[in-house]
Scaffold this active site. Structure first.
Site, PDB file in Angstrom:
ATOM      1  N   ARG A 244     -11.157  38.983  -1.207  1.00 39.17           N
ATOM      2  CA  ARG A 244     -10.682  38.895   0.174  1.00 39.17           C
ATOM      3  C   ARG A 244     -11.602  39.553   1.199  1.00 39.17           C
ATOM      4  O   ARG A 244     -11.681  39.126   2.331  1.00 39.17           O
ATOM      5  CB  ARG A 244      -9.327  39.590   0.240  1.00 39.17           C
ATOM      6  CG  ARG A 244      -8.334  38.876   1.097  1.00 39.17           C
ATOM      7  CD  ARG A 244      -6.989  39.516   0.964  1.00 39.17           C
ATOM      8  NE  ARG A 244      -6.854  40.215  -0.336  1.00 39.17           N
ATOM      9  CZ  ARG A 244      -5.740  40.786  -0.768  1.00 39.17           C
ATOM     10  NH1 ARG A 244      -4.678  40.770  -0.024  1.00 39.17           N
ATOM     11  NH2 ARG A 244      -5.669  41.390  -1.926  1.00 39.17           N
TER      12      ARG A 244
ATOM     13  N   HIS B 249      -6.777  36.985 -25.574  1.00 39.53           N
ATOM     14  CA  HIS B 249      -8.047  37.633 -25.936  1.00 39.53           C
ATOM     15  C   HIS B 249      -8.110  38.017 -27.415  1.00 39.53           C
ATOM     16  O   HIS B 249      -9.177  38.244 -27.957  1.00 39.53           O
ATOM     17  CB  HIS B 249      -8.354  38.826 -25.015  1.00 39.53           C
ATOM     18  CG  HIS B 249      -7.617  40.066 -25.343  1.00 39.53           C
ATOM     19  ND1 HIS B 249      -6.326  40.290 -24.948  1.00 39.53           N
ATOM     20  CD2 HIS B 249      -7.975  41.164 -26.048  1.00 39.53           C
ATOM     21  CE1 HIS B 249      -5.940  41.475 -25.385  1.00 39.53           C
ATOM     22  NE2 HIS B 249      -6.916  42.033 -26.057  1.00 39.53           N
TER      23      HIS B 249
ATOM     24  N   LYS C 109     -11.376  37.930 -30.864  1.00 35.59           N
ATOM     25  CA  LYS C 109     -11.817  39.036 -31.726  1.00 35.59           C
ATOM     26  C   LYS C 109     -12.460  38.472 -32.993  1.00 35.59           C
ATOM     27  O   LYS C 109     -11.905  37.551 -33.617  1.00 35.59           O
ATOM     28  CB  LYS C 109     -10.619  39.918 -32.100  1.00 35.59           C
ATOM     29  CG  LYS C 109     -10.056  40.708 -30.920  1.00 35.59           C
ATOM     30  CD  LYS C 109      -8.953  41.641 -31.369  1.00 35.59           C
ATOM     31  CE  LYS C 109      -8.202  42.229 -30.196  1.00 35.59           C
ATOM     32  NZ  LYS C 109      -8.859  43.333 -29.513  1.00 35.59           N
TER      33      LYS C 109
ATOM     34  N   HIS D 137      -0.081  37.419 -28.635  1.00 30.15           N
ATOM     35  CA  HIS D 137      -1.028  37.881 -29.665  1.00 30.15           C
ATOM     36  C   HIS D 137      -0.447  37.793 -31.086  1.00 30.15           C
ATOM     37  O   HIS D 137      -1.075  37.243 -31.982  1.00 30.15           O
ATOM     38  CB  HIS D 137      -1.451  39.325 -29.393  1.00 30.15           C
ATOM     39  CG  HIS D 137      -1.965  39.554 -28.003  1.00 30.15           C
ATOM     40  ND1 HIS D 137      -2.741  38.640 -27.330  1.00 30.15           N
ATOM     41  CD2 HIS D 137      -1.812  40.600 -27.140  1.00 30.15           C
ATOM     42  CE1 HIS D 137      -3.057  39.109 -26.132  1.00 30.15           C
ATOM     43  NE2 HIS D 137      -2.490  40.289 -25.985  1.00 30.15           N
TER      44      HIS D 137
ATOM     45  N   LYS E 257       3.751  50.741 -28.267  1.00 34.89           N
ATOM     46  CA  LYS E 257       2.880  51.700 -27.576  1.00 34.89           C
ATOM     47  C   LYS E 257       3.234  53.089 -28.081  1.00 34.89           C
ATOM     48  O   LYS E 257       4.353  53.330 -28.541  1.00 34.89           O
ATOM     49  CB  LYS E 257       3.143  51.654 -26.066  1.00 34.89           C
ATOM     50  CG  LYS E 257       2.889  50.287 -25.455  1.00 34.89           C
ATOM     51  CD  LYS E 257       1.596  50.256 -24.677  1.00 34.89           C
ATOM     52  CE  LYS E 257       1.373  48.923 -24.019  1.00 34.89           C
ATOM     53  NZ  LYS E 257       0.047  48.364 -24.249  1.00 34.89           N
TER      54      LYS E 257
HETATM   55  C1  BG6 Z   1      -2.949  43.147 -23.603  1.00 41.27           C
HETATM   56  C2  BG6 Z   1      -1.671  43.853 -23.236  1.00 41.27           C
HETATM   57  O1  BG6 Z   1      -2.739  41.752 -23.672  1.00 41.27           O
HETATM   58  O2  BG6 Z   1      -3.406  43.603 -24.866  1.00 41.27           O
HETATM   59  C3  BG6 Z   1      -1.868  45.354 -23.244  1.00 41.27           C
HETATM   60  O3  BG6 Z   1      -1.244  43.439 -21.950  1.00 41.27           O
HETATM   61  C4  BG6 Z   1      -2.450  45.810 -24.561  1.00 41.27           C
HETATM   62  O4  BG6 Z   1      -0.631  46.031 -23.010  1.00 41.27           O
HETATM   63  C5  BG6 Z   1      -3.687  44.983 -24.913  1.00 41.27           C
HETATM   64  O5  BG6 Z   1      -2.780  47.187 -24.455  1.00 41.27           O
HETATM   65  C6  BG6 Z   1      -4.168  45.315 -26.313  1.00 41.27           C
HETATM   66  O6  BG6 Z   1      -5.416  44.711 -26.513  1.00 41.27           O
HETATM   67  P1  BG6 Z   1      -6.462  45.321 -27.555  1.00 41.27           P
HETATM   68  O7  BG6 Z   1      -7.570  44.334 -27.559  1.00 41.27           O
HETATM   69  O8  BG6 Z   1      -6.837  46.675 -27.035  1.00 41.27           O
HETATM   70  O9  BG6 Z   1      -5.719  45.416 -28.853  1.00 41.27           O
END
Ligand code: BG6
Length: 485
Positions: free
Chosen positions: A43, A172, A176, A234, A334
């Site tokens: 922005r 993501h 890995k 995930h 967590k």
């Molecule tokens: C993210 C979550 O998608 O993945 C986070 O939003 C989490 O809360 C993270 O900490 C964990 O990713 P990684 O690659 O550190 O295991």
């Protein structure tokens, strides 16, 4: 292959924390195709030079080994450009189009690294501006919706402007290296596939444990919770890769068709089975790594009395011929005792034991992080001589493969891999809309049951392995979690 990569949200967290370091690594490894430009849009007004200086500063927070030298940065920064845009102004998209058209790169990748509530606006505007030609791909970061309806809504907007193969949804975890190795293990080796079924496998556990808390993301996390944050995406993606049938080819759609079948075969939850087979928890103050840490309710921006779960453990089944009756346990949380992501495949015991002593079934542990490798637990005779009854008792031994060590120099990080794939148009590691929607369809009854439940999550002490009920969940089937063995 000349490419233009546009980062919407170009000054945001995701861009400087993950994407820029990944792009720099790709450049440093010589993997970024030549003739590329990276355009950050945001922005505020700034020059290319000011943006390059901004990103340079942000690199100070990256792992030392991944920081550029001054010389390297001077070269890498030549790829970086900046453009001011107001994301709701059609004229600004026309300006962007003119900037891109002036060069006419073969590939344009539009990465939406903004807050997800802006996705519909951005995607709609991209379509109207004609920034959706066949050479354009759009990359969407999670969270993609907070339930089935909102995910469908986003997908509808995306479909109105882009074809399915132009829309790349990131999970993501799929980037890995360990997750790609899972495919290699199953479909690049003949050894395991004949055993990969209910006749030989007793149960499967997927653990995605984190020792960090919610940090400064309290407001986002409180609206999200562990089920939406880690399980819907995930953990379910990992489950599909473990349980899928061998695809006929390595093409993206052949793989994604098989993954979708697994998601459709997951046993649906009812209010009763949610109560019995899903445990939710929330951390209280405790100690992690020797340091005292606050409880979830004391974290920044977490509303008083919140019942958001920071831990989930569940039991499910994949209802098909291969897996009928085999429990799949998923667990995430967590502020657990360790950062530890792994998949444990528990094989059945030998049908007729003839040795005295330990009766331990074989186990294959697929380690995702912090280490990346494979452990195969077997029983062996030590050769220490016979025991009283004339037979030597067997001892546990393990074969241990460390992929980080074996392939150190060739390793590519998750975002690096996904960005390179997005540029090259390799879709295998991106999630198709029907997979994503099916995953929401499956978790929705859990969300629904929790909304009706007045008891709330069970508490666990930070630095533990979650509520005791999670152990009871697996104990019902005669199992234990890996750390309890
Ligand atoms: C993210 C979550 O998608 O993945 C986070 O939003 C989490 O809360 C993270 O900490 C964990 O990713 P990684 O690659 O550190 O295991």
């Amino acid at each position: 292959m000349a490419f233009d990569l546009v980062l919407f949200g170009g000054t945001g967290d995701l861009t400087w924390r993950k994407l820029m370091p990944a792009l720099f690594q790709a450049w440093r490894h010589g993997k970024l195709p030549a003739g590329g430009r990276i355009l950050a849009v945001a922005r505020d007004e700034r020059s290319d030079e000011a943006y390059r200086a901004y990103i340079r500063e942000k690199f100070a927070g990256v792992d030392e080994a991944k920081q550029p030298t001054d010389e390297e940065y001077a070269q890498f920064a030549q790829l970086l450009h900046y453009r001011r845009m107001d994301l709701s102004t059609p004229g600004d998209y026309q300006g962007l189009k003119a900037w891109l058209d002036a060069r006419g790169a073969e590939t344009v990748v539009l990465f939406l690294a903004t807050s997800p509530h802006l996705f519909p606006v951005i995607v709609g505007q991209l379509g109207q501006a004609g920034l959706n030609g066949p050479h354009v791909r759009v990359v969407l970061e999670k969270p993609l919706g907070h339930d089935l309806a909102s995910a469908q809504q986003i997908n509808q907007v995306v479909r109105a402007a882009f074809r399915e193969e132009q829309a790349l949804r990131i999970d993501h975890y799929l980037g890995k290296p360990a997750v790609q190795n899972l495919m290699a293990l199953r479909f690049g080796n003949a050894l395991f596939e004949p055993l990969w079924r209910r006749e030989s496998i007793a149960s499967i556990q997927i653990t995605l444990a984190e020792s960090i808390g919610v940090g400064s993301r309290g407001d986002f996390y409180d609206r999200t919770g562990a089920l939406r944050d880690m399980i819907q995406n995930h953990a379910l993606q990992l489950l599909t890769m473990i349980a899928m049938e061998p695809p006929s080819t390595a093409d993206a759609d052949a793989i994604r068709d098989e993954k979708l079948k697994v998601l459709r075969s997951l046993k649906p939850f009812t209010p009763e089975t949610v109560g019995r087979d899903v445990v939710r928890g929330q951390y209280k103050a405790g100690t992690v790594g020797g340091q005292p840490v606050a409880g979830y309710l004391e974290e920044l921006k977490v509303p008083a009395g919140s019942t958001t779960e920071t831990f989930v453990a569940m039991r499910t089944e994949v209802q098909n011929w291969r897996w009928a009756g085999v429990p799949f346990y998923l667990r995430t949380g967590k502020r657990l005792a360790a950062r530890d992501a792994q998949i444990v495949v528990n094989f059945r015991e030998v049908p007729h034991p003839i040795f005295p002593g330990t009766r331990r079934a074989n186990q294959l542990v697929i380690k995702l992080q912090p280490e990346d490798g494979l452990e195969l637990h077997l029983l062996a005779a030590k050769g220490g001589g016979a025991s009283l009854n004339g037979h030597e008792a067997l001892s546990p031994v393990s074969l241990d493969l460390d992929f980080d060590k074996a392939f150190a120099t060739d390793r590519v990080g998750g975002y690096e891999r996904l960005l390179l794939d997005a540029i090259a148009g390799r879709l295998n590691l991106f999630v198709r809309s029907d997979e994503q929607e099916q995953a929401w369809r499956w978790v929705e009854p859990i969300l629904h049951a929790w909304r009706q439940d007045t008891v709330g999550p069970r508490h666990y002490v930070a630095g533990s392995w979650g509520p005791a009920a999670a152990s009871a969940l697996v104990a019902r089937d005669g199992c234990t979690w890996a750390e309890e063995q």
